[in-house]
Write a protein that holds these residues in place. Structure first.
Motif, short mmCIF file in Angstrom:
data_model
loop_
_atom_site.label_atom_id
_atom_site.label_comp_id
_atom_site.label_asym_id
_atom_site.label_seq_id
_atom_site.Cartn_x
_atom_site.Cartn_y
_atom_site.Cartn_z
N TYR A 146 4.37 1.90 2.13
CA TYR A 146 5.46 2.66 1.53
C TYR A 146 5.27 4.14 1.88
CZ TYR A 146 6.28 -1.65 -1.04
OH TYR A 146 6.55 -2.97 -1.37
N VAL A 147 6.25 4.71 2.56
CA VAL A 147 6.15 6.08 3.08
C VAL A 147 7.14 6.97 2.36
CG1 VAL A 147 6.38 7.54 5.13
CG2 VAL A 147 5.36 5.26 5.32
N ALA A 148 6.71 8.18 1.99
CA ALA A 148 7.48 9.07 1.11
C ALA A 148 8.42 10.00 1.85
CB ALA A 148 6.53 9.87 0.23
N SER B 177 3.18 11.72 -4.04
CA SER B 177 2.79 11.53 -5.43
C SER B 177 3.95 10.99 -6.24
CB SER B 177 2.29 12.85 -6.02
OG SER B 177 1.17 13.33 -5.31
N ALA B 178 5.14 11.52 -5.99
CA ALA B 178 6.33 11.02 -6.69
C ALA B 178 6.61 9.58 -6.30
CB ALA B 178 7.54 11.90 -6.37
N LEU B 179 6.42 9.23 -5.04
CA LEU B 179 6.64 7.85 -4.62
C LEU B 179 5.66 6.91 -5.31
CD1 LEU B 179 8.14 5.82 -2.84
CD2 LEU B 179 6.43 6.25 -1.05
N ALA B 180 4.41 7.34 -5.46
CA ALA B 180 3.42 6.51 -6.14
C ALA B 180 3.88 6.20 -7.57
CB ALA B 180 2.06 7.22 -6.15
N VAL B 181 4.36 7.22 -8.27
CA VAL B 181 4.86 7.02 -9.63
C VAL B 181 6.11 6.14 -9.62
CG1 VAL B 181 5.82 8.18 -11.66
CG2 VAL B 181 3.89 9.20 -10.45
N TYR B 182 6.99 6.38 -8.67
CA TYR B 182 8.25 5.64 -8.55
C TYR B 182 8.01 4.15 -8.35
CZ TYR B 182 13.02 4.75 -6.77
OH TYR B 182 14.30 4.27 -6.57
N MET B 183 6.96 3.81 -7.59
CA MET B 183 6.69 2.41 -7.27
C MET B 183 5.77 1.75 -8.29
SD MET B 183 8.57 2.17 -4.69
CE MET B 183 8.21 0.43 -4.45
N ASP C 106 16.90 4.28 -1.55
CA ASP C 106 17.45 4.43 -2.90
C ASP C 106 18.12 5.78 -3.13
OD1 ASP C 106 16.39 1.94 -3.29
OD2 ASP C 106 14.71 2.60 -4.53
N GLY C 107 18.18 6.62 -2.10
CA GLY C 107 18.87 7.89 -2.22
C GLY C 107 18.16 8.93 -3.06
N VAL C 108 16.81 8.88 -3.10
CA VAL C 108 16.04 9.87 -3.87
C VAL C 108 15.81 11.11 -3.01
CG1 VAL C 108 13.89 10.34 -5.08
CG2 VAL C 108 14.90 8.05 -5.19
N ASP C 109 16.32 12.24 -3.45
CA ASP C 109 16.20 13.48 -2.69
C ASP C 109 15.16 14.41 -3.31
OD1 ASP C 109 17.46 14.34 -4.98
OD2 ASP C 109 19.35 14.92 -4.01
N HIS C 110 15.18 15.67 -2.87
CA HIS C 110 14.21 16.65 -3.35
C HIS C 110 14.27 16.81 -4.87
CE1 HIS C 110 12.99 20.89 -4.25
NE2 HIS C 110 11.98 20.57 -3.46
N ALA C 111 15.48 16.95 -5.40
CA ALA C 111 15.62 17.09 -6.85
C ALA C 111 15.11 15.85 -7.57
CB ALA C 111 17.09 17.35 -7.20
N GLY C 112 15.34 14.69 -6.96
CA GLY C 112 14.86 13.45 -7.55
C GLY C 112 13.35 13.38 -7.62
N VAL C 113 12.69 13.88 -6.58
CA VAL C 113 11.23 13.91 -6.55
C VAL C 113 10.68 14.79 -7.67
CG1 VAL C 113 9.29 14.91 -5.24
CG2 VAL C 113 10.87 13.34 -4.12
N LEU C 114 11.27 15.98 -7.83
CA LEU C 114 10.80 16.88 -8.89
C LEU C 114 11.03 16.26 -10.27
CD1 LEU C 114 12.02 20.36 -7.56
CD2 LEU C 114 9.78 19.28 -7.29
N ILE D 57 0.83 -1.20 0.00
CA ILE D 57 0.00 0.00 0.00
C ILE D 57 0.87 1.26 0.00
CG2 ILE D 57 -1.91 -1.17 1.17
CD1 ILE D 57 -1.03 0.20 3.76
N CYS D 58 0.39 2.26 -0.69
CA CYS D 58 1.12 3.53 -0.79
C CYS D 58 0.14 4.67 -0.58
CB CYS D 58 1.80 3.64 -2.15
SG CYS D 58 2.74 5.17 -2.41
N GLY D 59 0.32 5.40 0.50
CA GLY D 59 -0.56 6.51 0.80
C GLY D 59 -0.17 7.77 0.06
N ILE D 60 -1.17 8.48 -0.42
CA ILE D 60 -0.95 9.73 -1.15
C ILE D 60 -1.65 10.85 -0.40
CG2 ILE D 60 -1.40 10.95 -3.32
CD1 ILE D 60 -1.38 8.10 -4.63
#
Length: 282
Positions: free
Chosen positions: A109-111, A18-24, A138-146, A8-11
């Motif tokens: 899954y928490v963002a 939202s970025a985590l939802a797309v990422y997963m 996975d080392g995804v930071d602010h720039a990675g989210v954008l 499950i992934c909460g938005i």
């Protein structure tokens, strides 16, 4: 036969979740996406969820509390939710989520991003729910989210033009300038927030009479925003905007070539409260 484990992934309606939802999306094809809908979200949030569903290629479950804000407002004797008593989060987000999961084993899954690994998000205390943080791992930071949101073609929610976080239109974590923004962008919602606050102040007495129910504790906040009523706040709109613009100018100098949202996030002035809800603001 092994027990089925739900993923499950909460938005929240914010950029990180939202970025985590797309990422997963392709990493966990059987992911279940959910949004805890208080019924008091911004119109921009609902519009963004519709866009996100298209990018995900599957619906986002809308979890509604069995009883809405008005019911719990009465249960808590007309006490406004506040940083000290966040009954809105507990009753309208956490409990509906845990009811939806039930006793099933689930991986949540928490963002939380890699550049904010010390930040707290919602972690269930239920033994059947395991929490993981893919961005931290996975080392995804602010720039990675954008980058994830840009490549998915959905960008940022429109409320980031004037607000730094998702959440209810009456969220008590809003900054003074954001309350002014609500009054300008959604005057009907601002008026609703004023009406709720006015009822509390009328029932409690203008001086915050401690006889106001068992929840009227000493020092209890009877206004949405830092001891100042919304009408009083709006009456000094020009002052708030002037101070906010000055803070924005200073922030823009420190953050050249950044988006409006990023500058907003750094533009704190004396009227601002930089705290936020760990459940709502991801």
């Amino acid at each position: 036969m092994p027990e089925t484990v739900r993923h499950i992934c909460g938005i929240s309606g914010g950029k990180d979740s939202s970025a985590l939802a797309v990422y997963m999306r392709d990493r966990v094809p059987d992911m279940e996406y959910f949004f805890c809908d208080t019924g008091a979200e911004l119109p921009e949030t609902y519009e963004y969820l519709d866009r996100l569903e298209v990018a995900l290629g599957k619906p986002i479950a809308r979890l509604n509390a069995k009883k809405g804000f008005d019911h719990w407002f009465e249960v808590f004797r007309g006490a406004l939710p506040s940083p000290q008593m966040r009954w809105c989060t507990k009753k309208m987000k956490i409990e509906p989520l845990e009811d939806w999961i039930g006793d099933s084993k689930a991986v949540s899954y928490v963002a939380i991003r890699a550049d904010e690994a010390s930040r707290k998000g919602y972690v269930s205390t239920k033994p059947n729910i395991q929490t993981v943080m893919p961005f931290v791992e996975d080392g995804v930071d602010h720039a990675g989210v954008l980058k994830i949101l840009e490549e998915a073609g959905i960008g940022l929610p429109k409320y980031y033009e004037w607000r730094t976080r998702s959440g209810c239109y009456f969220c008590f974590y809003q900054r003074k300038a954001e309350w002014v923004g609500l009054a300008e962008r959604h005057p009907d919602l601002f008026d609703r927030a004023v009406a709720i606050e006015s009822k509390v102040r009328q029932d409690a007495g203008a001086d915050g009479d401690a006889s106001f129910g068992e929840y009227a504790m000493k020092g209890r906040q009877y206004t949405w925003s830092g001891g100042e009523s919304l009408p009083d706040l709006h009456a000094r709109r020009e002052e708030i905007i002037e101070r906010h613009n000055a803070a924005m100018e200073q922030a823009s100098k420190r953050k050249a070539n950044k988006t409006v949202w990023e500058v907003l996030g750094d533009a704190l002035d004396d009227d601002d409260d930089s705290a936020q809800c760990s459940v709502c603001a991801l």
